[in-house]
Write an enzyme that holds these catalytic residues in place. Sequence first.
Site, PDB file in Angstrom:
ATOM      1  N   ARG A 233       0.645  -1.432  -0.039  1.00  0.00           N
ATOM      2  CA  ARG A 233      -0.005  -0.105  -0.110  1.00  0.00           C
ATOM      3  C   ARG A 233       0.816   1.360  -0.029  1.00  0.00           C
ATOM      4  NH1 ARG A 233      -4.720  -1.390   3.686  1.00  0.00           N
ATOM      5  NH2 ARG A 233      -3.186  -1.145   5.343  1.00  0.00           N
TER       6      ARG A 233
ATOM      7  N   LYS B 219       2.398 -18.767   7.354  1.00  0.00           N
ATOM      8  CA  LYS B 219       1.623 -19.233   8.560  1.00  0.00           C
ATOM      9  C   LYS B 219       1.262 -17.799   9.321  1.00  0.00           C
ATOM     10  CE  LYS B 219       3.468 -19.535  12.442  1.00  0.00           C
ATOM     11  NZ  LYS B 219       4.373 -18.338  12.938  1.00  0.00           N
TER      12      LYS B 219
ATOM     13  N   LYS C 277      14.605 -26.102   7.404  1.00  0.00           N
ATOM     14  CA  LYS C 277      15.752 -25.887   8.110  1.00  0.00           C
ATOM     15  C   LYS C 277      16.583 -26.996   7.872  1.00  0.00           C
ATOM     16  CE  LYS C 277      14.179 -23.103  11.977  1.00  0.00           C
ATOM     17  NZ  LYS C 277      15.031 -21.834  12.106  1.00  0.00           N
TER      18      LYS C 277
ATOM     19  N   ASP D 296       0.872 -19.679  17.567  1.00  0.00           N
ATOM     20  CA  ASP D 296       2.408 -19.168  16.734  1.00  0.00           C
ATOM     21  C   ASP D 296       3.387 -20.164  16.501  1.00  0.00           C
ATOM     22  OD1 ASP D 296       3.928 -17.044  15.737  1.00  0.00           O
ATOM     23  OD2 ASP D 296       4.941 -16.880  17.362  1.00  0.00           O
TER      24      ASP D 296
ATOM     25  N   HIS E 139       5.296 -25.051  13.702  1.00  0.00           N
ATOM     26  CA  HIS E 139       6.672 -25.669  13.855  1.00  0.00           C
ATOM     27  C   HIS E 139       6.585 -26.999  14.773  1.00  0.00           C
ATOM     28  CE1 HIS E 139       7.046 -21.923  12.012  1.00  0.00           C
ATOM     29  NE2 HIS E 139       7.345 -21.165  13.036  1.00  0.00           N
TER      30      HIS E 139
ATOM     31  N   LYS F 154       8.904 -17.874  24.688  1.00  0.00           N
ATOM     32  CA  LYS F 154       9.700 -16.521  24.536  1.00  0.00           C
ATOM     33  C   LYS F 154      10.390 -16.269  25.851  1.00  0.00           C
ATOM     34  CE  LYS F 154       7.572 -15.255  20.614  1.00  0.00           C
ATOM     35  NZ  LYS F 154       8.420 -15.372  19.288  1.00  0.00           N
TER      36      LYS F 154
END
Length: 498
Positions: free
Chosen positions: A53, A152, A186, A239, A244, A344
Amino acid sequence: MASNFNNPHIDPFDYVVFGGTGDLASRKLLPALFRRDRDGQIPPPSRIITAARAGLSRDEYQSHVEASLRQFLDGEDLDGQTWTRFRERLYFVQLDAASEAGWPDLVSLLDDSPREVRVFYLATAPNLFGRIAERIKLSGALSPEARVVLEKPIGHDLASARRINDEVGQVFAEPRIFRIDHYLGKETVQNLLVLRFANALFEPLWQSHTIDHVQITVAESIGIESRGAYYDRTGALRDMVQNHLIQLLCLVAMEPPASLDREAVRDEKIKVLHALAPISAADVAHKTVRGQYRAGAIVGSPVQGYLEEAGVPATSRTETLVVIKAEVRNWRWAGVPFYLRTGKRMPKKVSEIVIQFRPVPHWVFPGSGAATTPNRLIIRVQPDEHVRLSLWMKEPGPGGLRLRSAALNLSFAEAFKGRFPDAYERLLMDVVRGNATLFMRRDEVEAAWTWIDQILGAWEETDDRPRPYTAGTWGPSAAIALIERDNRTWFEETLDIA
Ligand code: BG6
């Protein structure tokens, strides 16, 4: 362009990146394409067209890419010759995904010199996927060979994933849809297939008679960075686990495929997904733990807590850590728990798979030995990629038989010289080559959401709240208790391996 073993032949292509000025494009996609160009894999007339945009001229966009490559090439050289070539491949089209604005410009640029392979990479919010696909069709940008890449997360739950898959499926046939999970690109993750299916050694041991349990850890020391708004809607389960960790679990647990053909591999992975035992409200409390980080320190540097991060409401209940005891209910894995853990602001970035073998049936040596530390295979996905097998050995020396657990260690950096390509390098080129083995099929994504939705529903039903943990630790004590209740412990490198 001549092909070789490292650089399979690639036809000239146009890569159209929607959301091409965003974080993912700057951090991952453009550096990956730049590196493939530097390695000589991108044939000359190929173009990279960013559709976004923002109102940028081509020149401004090229400067924007130059600045982001400088930032994200990880200290590598932005070598002049490659940059001059790469710069010329970059085009910018100002466009609105939700209206007709800008689409004719994209179409005329594409028609200008049509390439055989046209890739549309949707690096935008998933709720735009359907609309963009529709516009691609209505505007006339679709070509017979065109393919689409979906980043994703594909949706927020099963219902939204189905909706997106239906909408995109109206425009692109399933073989032309590439659902990306960068973990599958990976090196060490691809190596799982090689380790299991190219070595006669492991397959006979790869089952419940010999394996006690499996641990899959994807720990990160970073927090949520500048993604507060996205992350707070999403949480660690959606997430990281939905994609994963579940993909890693599938590769560990799947049966040997008949070939490396995309359907053969994906057919085996979907069987694992269908065999995952549902986690209901009755067992969510002892099979899962959610955590949320509080202020703490990572390698001595203070960091703020999740609730203080920009874009996060002070009352947020979003989890930044999740631990799950999963079970694959089939003949091979009956009774073998798969402990999944991701978070995290953990002490360090480490992704690894630990295959914990059972002790020998009868220990003839003095001391407790194998009963307390049976053999273990560690597949370190990142960093310091390696495969390590712990074995019992006799400690050298006269007098008595002293045993010690020692490691057979295959470090990738030592065994294979050279650079390890980033996951996106491999995957972006696989799309051009039409090789979908390392991408997810529609039914895989939906089966993964089915399992995840049950857990989300169970958390909601039981009013489960994330437990606080201090940033820089391995999570709340419940994360340790979950595995210790089963008389097992999380693998800790410094303690467990010689
Ligand atoms: C992404 C997640 O898919 O994977 C991020 O959205 C996470 O939250 C990242 O940080 C981890 O990827 P990697 O390759 O750094 O392990």
